[in-house]
Design a protein around this motif. Structure first.
Motif, mmCIF file in Angstrom:
data_model
loop_
_atom_site.group_PDB
_atom_site.id
_atom_site.type_symbol
_atom_site.label_atom_id
_atom_site.label_comp_id
_atom_site.label_asym_id
_atom_site.label_seq_id
_atom_site.Cartn_x
_atom_site.Cartn_y
_atom_site.Cartn_z
ATOM 1 N N GLU A 41 0.834 -1.208 0.000
ATOM 2 C CA GLU A 41 0.000 0.000 0.000
ATOM 3 C C GLU A 41 0.868 1.257 0.000
ATOM 4 O O GLU A 41 0.586 2.223 -0.709
ATOM 5 N N ARG A 81 2.298 1.731 -3.455
ATOM 6 C CA ARG A 81 1.283 2.272 -4.361
ATOM 7 C C ARG A 81 1.090 3.770 -4.138
ATOM 8 O O ARG A 81 0.907 4.524 -5.094
ATOM 9 N N ARG A 116 -5.093 4.149 -9.024
ATOM 10 C CA ARG A 116 -3.734 3.705 -8.699
ATOM 11 C C ARG A 116 -3.650 2.989 -7.355
ATOM 12 O O ARG A 116 -2.901 2.033 -7.209
ATOM 13 N N ASP A 123 -2.576 -1.934 -10.191
ATOM 14 C CA ASP A 123 -1.215 -1.709 -10.677
ATOM 15 C C ASP A 123 -1.123 -1.697 -12.201
ATOM 16 O O ASP A 123 -0.033 -1.661 -12.750
#
Length: 159
Positions: A7, A10, A91, A95
């Motif tokens: 996370e 990301r 996003r 991915d």
């Protein structure tokens, strides 16, 4: 723990992608501003040329060329805004298309360059220049026509 790291990764990717897209959008907006500046500069320069009255027609070349170019940059800016919206929306959960800045996938969601040329974003600026050039052209040729009529009358012996 690994899910938490994923996370965080990301989020970092999101931040970097958003920065890249925002820089591209700023560049497109700057290009659009530069095009408007060059439009005015070149039109004024062409109108300052002394010669026959046909030099006025040359002023239409930068007007039309830069009008199209500005609309192209505006279209690109809108496409990259769609890329930005997509990145911000997906996003953190997806991915796919990492660092894919190609805006072609949104081409059908944005107006064409010709539609943008006649949109509220560009028409007032370029349309007003076009109207002023047409008025100037009319005045020049009306005065030229008037002068021609006087010359014909003088050559025929009348006043």
């Amino acid at each position: 723990m690994s899910e938490n790291n994923k996370e965080l990764d990301r989020e970092k990717i999101l931040i970097e992608e958003v920065k890249i897209v925002q820089d591209i959008i700023k560049r497109m907006a700057g290009n659009s501003f530069n095009v408007k500046t060059w439009t005015i500069t070149l039109i004024v320069a062409t109108l300052l040329f002394k010669g026959n009255n046909n030099h006025i027609f040359i002023a239409f070349i930068p007007l039309i060329a830069f009008w199209f170019l500005d609309s192209y940059y505006l279209q690109q800016e809108r496409l990259f805004r769609k890329v930005h919206d997509c990145i911000v929306s997906y996003r953190l959960t997806n991915d796919d298309n990492l660092f894919n800045m190609n805006p072609v996938r949104f081409k059908n969601k944005v107006q064409s360059v010709l539609q943008i040329m006649f949109s509220i974003s560009t028409l007032p600026f370029y349309g007003s220049i076009l109207i002023m050039l047409l008025i100037y052209l009319t005045i020049i040729y009306f005065n030229y026509f008037e002068l021609l009529v006087k010359c014909i009358k003088v050559s025929q012996g009348g006043n």
